[in-house]
Design a protein around this motif. Sequence first.
Motif, PDB file in Angstrom:
ATOM      1  N   ASP A  32       0.812  -1.221   0.000  1.00  0.00           N
ATOM      2  CA  ASP A  32       0.000   0.000   0.000  1.00  0.00           C
ATOM      3  C   ASP A  32       0.848   1.275   0.000  1.00  0.00           C
ATOM      4  O   ASP A  32       0.347   2.338  -0.339  1.00  0.00           O
ATOM      5  CB  ASP A  32      -0.946   0.029   1.201  1.00  0.00           C
ATOM      6  CG  ASP A  32      -2.090  -0.954   1.059  1.00  0.00           C
ATOM      7  OD1 ASP A  32      -2.322  -1.454  -0.061  1.00  0.00           O
ATOM      8  OD2 ASP A  32      -2.755  -1.226   2.080  1.00  0.00           O
ATOM      9  N   GLU A  33       2.104   1.169   0.361  1.00  0.00           N
ATOM     10  CA  GLU A  33       2.971   2.352   0.420  1.00  0.00           C
ATOM     11  C   GLU A  33       3.629   2.681  -0.916  1.00  0.00           C
ATOM     12  O   GLU A  33       4.291   3.698  -1.047  1.00  0.00           O
ATOM     13  CB  GLU A  33       4.029   2.182   1.508  1.00  0.00           C
ATOM     14  CG  GLU A  33       3.430   2.040   2.892  1.00  0.00           C
ATOM     15  CD  GLU A  33       2.390   3.094   3.179  1.00  0.00           C
ATOM     16  OE1 GLU A  33       2.649   4.280   2.923  1.00  0.00           O
ATOM     17  OE2 GLU A  33       1.300   2.728   3.661  1.00  0.00           O
ATOM     18  N   GLY A  34       3.456   1.814  -1.896  1.00  0.00           N
ATOM     19  CA  GLY A  34       3.901   2.117  -3.247  1.00  0.00           C
ATOM     20  C   GLY A  34       5.405   2.276  -3.425  1.00  0.00           C
ATOM     21  O   GLY A  34       6.207   1.611  -2.773  1.00  0.00           O
ATOM     22  N   LYS A  35       5.754   3.181  -4.323  1.00  0.00           N
ATOM     23  CA  LYS A  35       7.144   3.341  -4.741  1.00  0.00           C
ATOM     24  C   LYS A  35       8.109   3.704  -3.597  1.00  0.00           C
ATOM     25  O   LYS A  35       9.221   3.169  -3.562  1.00  0.00           O
ATOM     26  CB  LYS A  35       7.242   4.370  -5.854  1.00  0.00           C
ATOM     27  CG  LYS A  35       8.616   4.424  -6.464  1.00  0.00           C
ATOM     28  CD  LYS A  35       8.687   5.274  -7.687  1.00  0.00           C
ATOM     29  CE  LYS A  35      10.114   5.228  -8.226  1.00  0.00           C
ATOM     30  NZ  LYS A  35      10.261   5.914  -9.473  1.00  0.00           N
ATOM     31  N   PRO A  36       7.728   4.577  -2.657  1.00  0.00           N
ATOM     32  CA  PRO A  36       8.677   4.857  -1.572  1.00  0.00           C
ATOM     33  C   PRO A  36       9.078   3.602  -0.800  1.00  0.00           C
ATOM     34  O   PRO A  36      10.245   3.412  -0.467  1.00  0.00           O
ATOM     35  CB  PRO A  36       7.929   5.850  -0.677  1.00  0.00           C
ATOM     36  CG  PRO A  36       6.964   6.521  -1.592  1.00  0.00           C
ATOM     37  CD  PRO A  36       6.550   5.446  -2.570  1.00  0.00           C
ATOM     38  N   MET A  37       8.107   2.716  -0.546  1.00  0.00           N
ATOM     39  CA  MET A  37       8.423   1.492   0.172  1.00  0.00           C
ATOM     40  C   MET A  37       9.230   0.548  -0.702  1.00  0.00           C
ATOM     41  O   MET A  37      10.163  -0.106  -0.235  1.00  0.00           O
ATOM     42  CB  MET A  37       7.144   0.805   0.669  1.00  0.00           C
ATOM     43  CG  MET A  37       7.407  -0.450   1.488  1.00  0.00           C
ATOM     44  SD  MET A  37       8.446  -0.221   2.945  1.00  0.00           S
ATOM     45  CE  MET A  37       7.311   0.562   4.064  1.00  0.00           C
ATOM     46  N   LEU A  38       8.904   0.480  -1.983  1.00  0.00           N
ATOM     47  CA  LEU A  38       9.679  -0.361  -2.900  1.00  0.00           C
ATOM     48  C   LEU A  38      11.137   0.080  -2.912  1.00  0.00           C
ATOM     49  O   LEU A  38      12.047  -0.753  -2.878  1.00  0.00           O
ATOM     50  CB  LEU A  38       9.085  -0.306  -4.308  1.00  0.00           C
ATOM     51  CG  LEU A  38       9.833  -1.093  -5.374  1.00  0.00           C
ATOM     52  CD1 LEU A  38       9.876  -2.580  -5.034  1.00  0.00           C
ATOM     53  CD2 LEU A  38       9.192  -0.869  -6.737  1.00  0.00           C
ATOM     54  N   THR A  39      11.355   1.381  -2.952  1.00  0.00           N
ATOM     55  CA  THR A  39      12.719   1.911  -2.919  1.00  0.00           C
ATOM     56  C   THR A  39      13.440   1.487  -1.648  1.00  0.00           C
ATOM     57  O   THR A  39      14.587   1.042  -1.690  1.00  0.00           O
ATOM     58  CB  THR A  39      12.691   3.450  -3.029  1.00  0.00           C
ATOM     59  OG1 THR A  39      12.058   3.812  -4.256  1.00  0.00           O
ATOM     60  CG2 THR A  39      14.077   4.036  -2.966  1.00  0.00           C
ATOM     61  N   LEU A  40      12.764   1.604  -0.523  1.00  0.00           N
ATOM     62  CA  LEU A  40      13.370   1.226   0.756  1.00  0.00           C
ATOM     63  C   LEU A  40      13.611  -0.275   0.837  1.00  0.00           C
ATOM     64  O   LEU A  40      14.684  -0.722   1.266  1.00  0.00           O
ATOM     65  CB  LEU A  40      12.476   1.703   1.899  1.00  0.00           C
ATOM     66  CG  LEU A  40      13.036   1.621   3.303  1.00  0.00           C
ATOM     67  CD1 LEU A  40      14.389   2.299   3.417  1.00  0.00           C
ATOM     68  CD2 LEU A  40      12.048   2.234   4.284  1.00  0.00           C
ATOM     69  N   LEU A  41      12.660  -1.071   0.411  1.00  0.00           N
ATOM     70  CA  LEU A  41      12.827  -2.527   0.425  1.00  0.00           C
ATOM     71  C   LEU A  41      13.962  -2.967  -0.494  1.00  0.00           C
ATOM     72  O   LEU A  41      14.722  -3.877  -0.160  1.00  0.00           O
ATOM     73  CB  LEU A  41      11.527  -3.222   0.021  1.00  0.00           C
ATOM     74  CG  LEU A  41      10.409  -3.188   1.048  1.00  0.00           C
ATOM     75  CD1 LEU A  41       9.100  -3.636   0.416  1.00  0.00           C
ATOM     76  CD2 LEU A  41      10.756  -4.037   2.256  1.00  0.00           C
ATOM     77  N   THR A  42      14.074  -2.319  -1.640  1.00  0.00           N
ATOM     78  CA  THR A  42      15.150  -2.638  -2.582  1.00  0.00           C
ATOM     79  C   THR A  42      16.508  -2.308  -1.973  1.00  0.00           C
ATOM     80  O   THR A  42      17.475  -3.055  -2.129  1.00  0.00           O
ATOM     81  CB  THR A  42      14.952  -1.876  -3.905  1.00  0.00           C
ATOM     82  OG1 THR A  42      13.683  -2.241  -4.450  1.00  0.00           O
ATOM     83  CG2 THR A  42      16.042  -2.204  -4.904  1.00  0.00           C
TER      84      THR A  42
END
Length: 81
Positions: free
Chosen positions: A64-74
């Motif tokens: 649900d957090e979208g791209k910011p979370m994807l960036t952090l997870l990556t």
Amino acid sequence: AALDLITKSADSAHALGKLSLYAAIRAYHALLLHQLGDGRAAFTWLNEVLEFTEPQGYIRTFLDEGKPMLTLLTAIQPRLG
């Protein structure tokens, strides 16, 4: 002040047994820290929330957090190994 409020909110959610809310608050906490430029603390909180949520399968918390979370997870992925 915002970080203190997040910590108190997370602690309250955990104490009340609202585990999905606790996970969401900690995920927001990690995102906020990352946006403030404190990558080390962001990775620490994100790692904690990932360990907590993995057995429960709280995938939506992150999606649900979208791209910011994807960036952090990556960014954290190599550190998880």
